[in-house]
Write an enzyme that holds these catalytic residues in place. Structure first.
Site, PDB file in Angstrom:
ATOM      1  N   ARG A 157    -100.351  47.182   5.095  1.00  0.00           N
ATOM      2  CA  ARG A 157     -98.817  47.139   4.391  1.00  0.00           C
ATOM      3  C   ARG A 157     -99.755  47.462   2.505  1.00  0.00           C
ATOM      4  O   ARG A 157     -99.506  45.996   2.735  1.00  0.00           O
ATOM      5  CB  ARG A 157     -97.985  46.667   5.465  1.00  0.00           C
TER       6      ARG A 157
ATOM      7  N   TYR B 139     -88.764  44.410  -3.907  1.00  0.00           N
ATOM      8  CA  TYR B 139     -89.035  43.748  -2.723  1.00  0.00           C
ATOM      9  C   TYR B 139     -90.828  44.069  -2.091  1.00  0.00           C
ATOM     10  O   TYR B 139     -91.369  44.697  -2.491  1.00  0.00           O
ATOM     11  CB  TYR B 139     -88.466  44.798  -1.268  1.00  0.00           C
TER      12      TYR B 139
ATOM     13  N   ASP C  96     -93.290  49.935   3.243  1.00  0.00           N
ATOM     14  CA  ASP C  96     -91.958  49.822   3.650  1.00  0.00           C
ATOM     15  C   ASP C  96     -91.035  50.174   2.890  1.00  0.00           C
ATOM     16  O   ASP C  96     -91.192  48.863   1.204  1.00  0.00           O
ATOM     17  CB  ASP C  96     -92.088  48.275   3.771  1.00  0.00           C
TER      18      ASP C  96
ATOM     19  N   HIS D 168     -87.470  49.724   3.078  1.00  0.00           N
ATOM     20  CA  HIS D 168     -86.607  48.687   3.336  1.00  0.00           C
ATOM     21  C   HIS D 168     -85.195  48.797   2.746  1.00  0.00           C
ATOM     22  O   HIS D 168     -84.352  48.452   1.835  1.00  0.00           O
ATOM     23  CB  HIS D 168     -87.320  47.159   2.061  1.00  0.00           C
TER      24      HIS D 168
ATOM     25  N   GLU E 172     -91.323  52.817   6.382  1.00  0.00           N
ATOM     26  CA  GLU E 172     -90.865  51.926   7.268  1.00  0.00           C
ATOM     27  C   GLU E 172     -89.241  51.673   6.692  1.00  0.00           C
ATOM     28  O   GLU E 172     -89.411  52.036   4.942  1.00  0.00           O
ATOM     29  CB  GLU E 172     -91.118  50.672   7.461  1.00  0.00           C
TER      30      GLU E 172
ATOM     31  N   GLU F 210     -86.154  47.121  12.566  1.00  0.00           N
ATOM     32  CA  GLU F 210     -86.698  45.711  12.888  1.00  0.00           C
ATOM     33  C   GLU F 210     -84.854  44.431  12.795  1.00  0.00           C
ATOM     34  O   GLU F 210     -85.164  43.734  12.969  1.00  0.00           O
ATOM     35  CB  GLU F 210     -87.619  44.702  11.333  1.00  0.00           C
TER      36      GLU F 210
ATOM     37  N   ARG G 118     -89.092  49.304  15.659  1.00  0.00           N
ATOM     38  CA  ARG G 118     -89.575  47.969  15.142  1.00  0.00           C
ATOM     39  C   ARG G 118     -88.914  46.745  15.793  1.00  0.00           C
ATOM     40  O   ARG G 118     -88.691  45.869  15.439  1.00  0.00           O
ATOM     41  CB  ARG G 118     -89.627  48.304  13.506  1.00  0.00           C
TER      42      ARG G 118
ATOM     43  N   GLU H 162     -96.507  43.879  13.400  1.00  0.00           N
ATOM     44  CA  GLU H 162     -96.399  43.372  11.920  1.00  0.00           C
ATOM     45  C   GLU H 162     -96.752  41.884  12.243  1.00  0.00           C
ATOM     46  O   GLU H 162     -97.321  41.562  13.335  1.00  0.00           O
ATOM     47  CB  GLU H 162     -95.839  43.286  11.575  1.00  0.00           C
TER      48      GLU H 162
ATOM     49  N   TRP I 196     -81.023  45.174   0.294  1.00  0.00           N
ATOM     50  CA  TRP I 196     -81.763  44.562   0.119  1.00  0.00           C
ATOM     51  C   TRP I 196     -82.805  45.249   0.356  1.00  0.00           C
ATOM     52  O   TRP I 196     -83.204  45.196   1.651  1.00  0.00           O
ATOM     53  CB  TRP I 196     -81.884  42.816   0.226  1.00  0.00           C
TER      54      TRP I 196
HETATM   55  O1  EZ4 Z   1     -87.633  41.563   4.911  1.00  0.00           O
HETATM   56  O2  EZ4 Z   1     -88.434  39.329   7.862  1.00  0.00           O
HETATM   57  O3  EZ4 Z   1     -91.586  44.719   8.076  1.00  0.00           O
HETATM   58  N1  EZ4 Z   1     -90.628  43.003   7.080  1.00  0.00           N
HETATM   59  C1  EZ4 Z   1     -89.432  43.197   6.300  1.00  0.00           C
HETATM   60  C2  EZ4 Z   1     -89.649  41.091   6.508  1.00  0.00           C
HETATM   61  C3  EZ4 Z   1     -87.931  41.158   6.231  1.00  0.00           C
HETATM   62  C4  EZ4 Z   1     -87.817  39.588   6.475  1.00  0.00           C
HETATM   63  C5  EZ4 Z   1     -86.517  39.462   6.695  1.00  0.00           C
HETATM   64  O4  EZ4 Z   1     -86.648  38.180   7.295  1.00  0.00           O
HETATM   65  O5  EZ4 Z   1     -89.388  43.572   5.834  1.00  0.00           O
HETATM   66  O6  EZ4 Z   1     -90.121  41.174   4.830  1.00  0.00           O
HETATM   67 CO    CO Z   2     -89.791  45.718   7.089  1.00  0.00          CO
END
Ligand code: EZ4
Ligand code: CO
Length: 402
Positions: free
Chosen positions: A147, A159, A210, A212, A236, A262, A283, A339, A402
């Protein structure tokens, strides 16, 4: 085989973890991860005050019955706190059952469907050059899937970008930091990152990214489309998924594979995403989606719709969860990828484990049960420290995902 003791262990070896340890009348014990990043004590209290009193004296062999008892019996269903608590109980009971029978857990889940578990690691850099170096480092370590995240020009932080080295840890002590975000700057930048990475590393390396949860569906569609030439393994969390139907728009526009889940707690969070084939990878993970029992049900639904698993495996998921994930991954037919973020050395010392990494793949090992233990006296030397995930705002100050 009665449960005689249930202990909730909160410790912070490198970061916070909540662990449930269940012991039976014949001395067998099992572990389950109950960590909810930034909200750890809510789960610890839910377990101590509301679950532990219900477990003592119950037959540890009745895993499904106890799951349903805690889920339906609470009346208040789902949610990350409840489901992390149920997950911990479920995982600890599977650990006990497998240990009692003297087999590694995957043998109880149908046995191995493959020889090894493909994992991906996290490479990040402050800019493209640093990200290229970080990916090269992961390639040297043997990773076949990586990643990649990079700082975005014009944004002080984003992030997924670590403060150097191999370890990315987003949670921070005390009051959460606030980051500033611009989707426009991010969208302009990310295709440049992957154009460079593909040129540099050729077609065989699996590259993941990701987003996010930060984009609108049409922004995510644009990003997916612009990333198509670089053949990502997945994009992701392109957009928040509370509203599952929003992924229809993304899907209509791009062939970049999509991975989501997630933060999901149950099959109901992803039912539409799976049944409409709006995603390629689900996920959900052991600790946040109801344990091994419930994760298997999600995987079974996903299998019918050709959606594969790609469980979350960040540092805030403890080695007890990582081990459970690997047994699940090895056994389930529609596994995609796992992951894997390496834990800090002190985390590994508190949770000795039998799982191993070799050449981009992982193996749960053949110790009976999960193959993970907890050194309680060492854990006691790392007391809980309040920590939060960052909060994100747009450049004009509006709170953003976030
Ligand atoms: O932000 O696990 O794909 N992994 C992620 C992680 C999450 C954290 C949050 O607790 O997106 O880094
Ligand atoms: Co993630």
């Amino acid at each position: 085989m009665k449960i005689t003791d249930a202990k909730v262990i909160v410790c912070s070896p490198g970061r916070n973890f909540v662990t449930l340890k269940l012991t039976t009348e014949d001395g067998a014990y099992g572990l389950g991860d109950a960590t909810l990043n930034g909200r750890e004590l809510a789960v610890a209290t839910y377990l101590t005050e509301h679950v532990v009193p219900l477990l003592i004296g119950r037959d540890a062999r009745r895993i499904e019955d106890i799951w349903q008892y805690l889920y339906k019996g609470a009346y208040w269903r789902r949610g990350p706190v409840t489901m992390a608590a149920i997950s911990a109980v479920d995982t600890a009971l599977w650990d006990i059952k497998a240990k009692t029978l003297g087999v590694p857990l995957y043998q109880l889940l149908g046995g191995a469907s493959r020889d090894s578990v493909l994992v991906y690691g996290h490479a990040s850099g402050a800019d493209i050059e640093e990200a290229v170096k970080a990916v090269a480092h992961y390639v040297d370590l043997g990773y076949k899937a990586i990643r990649a995240q990079s700082g975005v020009p014009g944004l002080a932080s984003t992030y997924g970008v670590g403060r150097g080295g191999m370890y990315y840890e987003p949670a921070e002590k005390n009051i959460p930091p606030e980051n500033l975000w611009s989707s426009e700057r991010y969208l302009d930048f990310v295709p440049q990152l992957f154009s460079r990475l593909r040129r540099e590393f050729g077609p065989d390396l699996h590259l993941l990214h990701d987003a996010h949860h930060r984009l609108t569906p049409i922004e995510a569609a644009r990003l997916g489309k612009e990333l198509e030439p670089y053949h990502l393994f997945w994009l992701e969390d392109p957009s928040p998924a509370e509203l599952q139907e929003r992924f229809r728009l993304i899907r209509q526009h791009t062939t970049t594979p999509i991975a989501v889940g997630e933060v999901f707690n149950s099959v109901y969070d992803c039912q539409q995403l799976i049944q409409e084939q709006l995603i390629d990878y689900i996920r959900t993970t052991v600790v946040h989606a109801g344990g091994i029992s419930h994760l298997r049900k999600i995987a079974s639904l996903a299998e019918m719709y050709q959606v594969r698993t790609g469980s979350h495996g960040a540092t805030d998921l403890s080695p007890a969860c990582m081990a459970a994930a690997l047994h699940f991954d090895l056994s389930v037919h529609n596994f995609g990828i796992q992951e894997y973020m390496r834990h800090a050395p002190e985390t590994d010392r508190v949770f000795p484990h039998s799982y191993t990494f070799d050449q981009g793949h992982m193996y749960p090992g053949d110790s009976p049960g999960l193959g993970v233990d907890i050194d309680e006296s060492l854990a006691a030397k790392f007391p809980y420290q309040r920590a939060y995930l960052p909060v994100n705002r747009k450049l004009d100050g509006t709170v953003h995902d976030w």
